[in-house]
Motif scaffolding. Structure first.
Motif, mmCIF file in Angstrom:
data_model
loop_
_atom_site.group_PDB
_atom_site.id
_atom_site.type_symbol
_atom_site.label_atom_id
_atom_site.label_comp_id
_atom_site.label_asym_id
_atom_site.label_seq_id
_atom_site.Cartn_x
_atom_site.Cartn_y
_atom_site.Cartn_z
ATOM 1 N N ALA A 314 0.854 -1.196 0.000
ATOM 2 C CA ALA A 314 0.000 0.000 0.000
ATOM 3 C C ALA A 314 0.889 1.245 0.000
ATOM 4 C CB ALA A 314 -0.913 0.000 1.213
ATOM 5 N N LYS A 315 0.352 2.330 -0.508
ATOM 6 C CA LYS A 315 1.113 3.584 -0.560
ATOM 7 C C LYS A 315 0.307 4.673 0.152
ATOM 8 C CE LYS A 315 3.505 2.530 -4.902
ATOM 9 N NZ LYS A 315 4.825 2.312 -4.269
ATOM 10 N N ILE A 316 0.845 5.165 1.233
ATOM 11 C CA ILE A 316 0.203 6.205 2.021
ATOM 12 C C ILE A 316 0.874 7.527 1.670
ATOM 13 C CG2 ILE A 316 -0.420 6.953 4.345
ATOM 14 C CD1 ILE A 316 -1.469 4.156 3.536
ATOM 15 N N GLY A 317 0.082 8.491 1.219
ATOM 16 C CA GLY A 317 0.657 9.770 0.820
ATOM 17 C C GLY A 317 1.229 10.542 1.992
ATOM 18 N N ALA A 318 1.805 11.707 1.679
ATOM 19 C CA ALA A 318 2.369 12.557 2.733
ATOM 20 C C ALA A 318 1.253 13.175 3.563
ATOM 21 C CB ALA A 318 3.225 13.648 2.105
ATOM 22 N N SER A 319 1.526 13.413 4.823
ATOM 23 C CA SER A 319 0.620 14.116 5.748
ATOM 24 C C SER A 319 -0.747 13.444 5.877
ATOM 25 C CB SER A 319 0.439 15.572 5.290
ATOM 26 O OG SER A 319 1.684 16.225 5.224
ATOM 27 N N VAL A 320 -0.774 12.130 5.830
ATOM 28 C CA VAL A 320 -2.016 11.373 6.063
ATOM 29 C C VAL A 320 -2.181 11.133 7.566
ATOM 30 C CG1 VAL A 320 -3.147 9.134 5.740
ATOM 31 C CG2 VAL A 320 -2.041 10.275 3.803
ATOM 32 N N VAL A 321 -3.411 11.292 8.048
ATOM 33 C CA VAL A 321 -3.698 11.093 9.474
ATOM 34 C C VAL A 321 -4.785 10.019 9.600
ATOM 35 C CG1 VAL A 321 -4.643 12.128 11.575
ATOM 36 C CG2 VAL A 321 -3.088 13.453 10.102
ATOM 37 N N THR A 322 -4.564 9.057 10.493
ATOM 38 C CA THR A 322 -5.634 8.107 10.816
ATOM 39 C C THR A 322 -6.125 8.409 12.226
ATOM 40 O OG1 THR A 322 -4.087 6.439 11.675
ATOM 41 C CG2 THR A 322 -4.673 6.295 9.344
ATOM 42 N N ALA A 323 -7.401 8.719 12.351
ATOM 43 C CA ALA A 323 -7.994 8.908 13.676
ATOM 44 C C ALA A 323 -8.304 7.541 14.272
ATOM 45 C CB ALA A 323 -9.263 9.741 13.559
ATOM 46 N N SER A 324 -8.275 7.429 15.573
ATOM 47 C CA SER A 324 -8.503 6.123 16.205
ATOM 48 C C SER A 324 -9.528 6.176 17.329
ATOM 49 C CB SER A 324 -7.187 5.572 16.764
ATOM 50 O OG SER A 324 -6.672 6.433 17.754
ATOM 51 N N TYR A 325 -10.078 7.360 17.558
ATOM 52 C CA TYR A 325 -11.005 7.497 18.687
ATOM 53 C C TYR A 325 -12.138 8.424 18.313
ATOM 54 C CZ TYR A 325 -12.628 8.230 23.447
ATOM 55 O OH TYR A 325 -13.396 8.282 24.578
ATOM 56 N N PRO A 326 -13.378 8.143 18.676
ATOM 57 C CA PRO A 326 -13.809 6.925 19.380
ATOM 58 C C PRO A 326 -13.832 5.721 18.459
ATOM 59 C CG PRO A 326 -15.693 8.288 18.848
ATOM 60 C CD PRO A 326 -14.489 9.067 18.433
ATOM 61 N N ALA A 327 -13.497 4.568 18.997
ATOM 62 C CA ALA A 327 -13.469 3.345 18.194
ATOM 63 C C ALA A 327 -14.875 3.000 17.723
ATOM 64 C CB ALA A 327 -12.896 2.201 19.025
ATOM 65 N N GLN A 328 -14.972 2.449 16.510
ATOM 66 C CA GLN A 328 -16.279 2.133 15.923
ATOM 67 C C GLN A 328 -16.432 0.623 15.770
ATOM 68 O OE1 GLN A 328 -18.478 4.608 15.025
ATOM 69 N NE2 GLN A 328 -17.028 6.149 15.746
ATOM 70 N N SER A 329 -17.553 0.096 16.190
ATOM 71 C CA SER A 329 -17.969 -1.282 15.888
ATOM 72 C C SER A 329 -16.893 -2.332 16.162
ATOM 73 C CB SER A 329 -18.374 -1.369 14.404
ATOM 74 O OG SER A 329 -19.361 -0.438 14.106
ATOM 75 N N LEU A 330 -16.334 -2.332 17.347
ATOM 76 C CA LEU A 330 -15.340 -3.346 17.675
ATOM 77 C C LEU A 330 -16.041 -4.657 18.028
ATOM 78 C CD1 LEU A 330 -12.862 -1.267 19.861
ATOM 79 C CD2 LEU A 330 -12.518 -2.077 17.530
#
Length: 360
Positions: A314-330
């Motif tokens: 996979a290729k993740i571009g520059a300045s990509v952010v993954t949010a992790s909260y609040p967690a969904q449907s665990l």
């Protein structure tokens, strides 16, 4: 004694990630998930393996060939888990065999306990049971009633352990769960309770939990073939494999794993319980926490990834952010956070912000 190892499921809990890669071929700490099962069984004395696979069987073969074991693959023809077991049993001549799921990560002692219980009790069947407290409805459950096992669908916190010693059925076999009930009712089955580390990989949070579980048991190992800048900082519990490059002022906090030929750019921070697998590249000024970056994936500079899984190539571009909260449907809420599940070969645009729990 031969082992049948099941590795032909659809990996539905990890879709769409598992469209391109078989779940059991996903890599954690430089090793495919299925190889944890086979390694454990090998150390318990099993020498021959029948691997039930689907159309992505070549991925499984490629991984198992890295181990020194005798195996053959069987392409699943019948439907479901019970169909896979029937397909596998066609290659079993012995009266007793091991049935194992290829998506369980447990230490070798788990499989040794299975074999020891079989030898010591003299029973034809042995079933390990795992205490579970979250997502109980996602496991095969049993109750202990009058010292016998009874398969149930709810109201229990004991899960079937995913590796069993069983007698080859002489009558028509239709269901593993019914077969366990039958063996127990006839006093042919023994069980033991395993309370140590054990992870059934079914959902994204399981991959992150397995990563954390494995890294807890590791001590620091730094390859003398790695190129580490004199200004980089390496913390405790960090494994750095051969031909890794860690540039200036990068910090590997640990516990963490950096696979062979991986690259960590200048000023990047790889925080605890993260794995940068073989050949993966992390650009400058990135922060990676509680995440699994699969082989040959690329993370652009200034990106922030947390509680996320990035698929192979996979290729993740520059300045990509993954949010992790609040967690969904665990499904199995061991954490209160979950970032993104990014499928193999996906391309994420520069500057993207990915919401918590997204599956791409």
């Amino acid at each position: 004694m031969k082992a049948i190892v099941l590795a032909g499921g659809k990996g539905e809990g990890l879709l769409p990630y598992t469209h391109k890669i078989q779940k059991e071929a996903i890599t954690i700490l430089g090793k495919a998930i299925i190889n944890y099962t086979i390694d454990g069984l090998k150390k318990a004395g099993i020498k021959e393996f029948e691997i039930v696979v689907n159309e992505k069987g070549s991925q499984i073969e490629e991984e198992i060939e890295k181990l020194d074991v005798s195996f053959e693959t069987i392409v699943q023809k019948r439907q479901g888990i019970d169909g896979a077991i029937l397909d596998g049993m066609e290659k079993i001549d012995d009266d007793i065999f091991v049935l194992a799921f290829g998506d369980i990560i447990a230490p070798a002692e788990f499989y040794k306990s299975l074999m020891d219980t079989y030898i010591m009790t003299g029973r034809q069947a042995v079933i390990p049971l795992i205490p579970v407290s979250e997502g109980t409805e996602t496991y095969g459950l049993v109750k202990i009633i009058d010292n016998k096992l009874k398969v149930v669908k709810e109201s229990s916190t004991l899960a079937l352990g995913g590796a069993y010693i069983l007698p080859k059925p002489k009558d028509n076999f239709t269901s593993l769960l019914d077969y366990i009930d039958l063996l127990s009712s006839r006093d042919k089955l023994n069980y033991f309770i395993w309370s140590e580390s054990w992870v059934d990989i079914g959902y994204p949070e399981d991959l992150l939990f397995a990563l954390e579980t494995l890294l807890r048991r590791k001590e620091s190992v730094i390859s003398d073939k790695a190129e580490i800048s004199k200004n980089a900082i390496i913390g405790k519990g960090v494994i750095v494999e051969d031909n890794v490059t860690i540039e200036e002022y990068a910090v590997i906090k640990g516990p963490a794993y950096i696979g062979k030929n991986a690259y960590i750019g200048s000023f990047s921070l790889v925080r605890d319980y993260s794995s940068i697998e073989e050949g993966a590249k992390v650009g400058a000024y990135c922060e990676i926490a509680h995440s699994l970056i699969e082989p040959f994936a690329e993370v652009g500079s200034k990106s922030y990834l947390t509680y996320s899984i990035v698929g192979k190539r996979a290729k993740i571009g520059a300045s990509v952010v993954t949010a992790s909260y609040p967690a969904q449907s665990l499904s199995r809420p061991r954490f209160n956070k979950l970032g993104a599940l990014i499928s193999p070969e996906k391309v994420i645009k520069h500057g993207s912000v990915i919401e918590a729990g997204m599956k791409i």
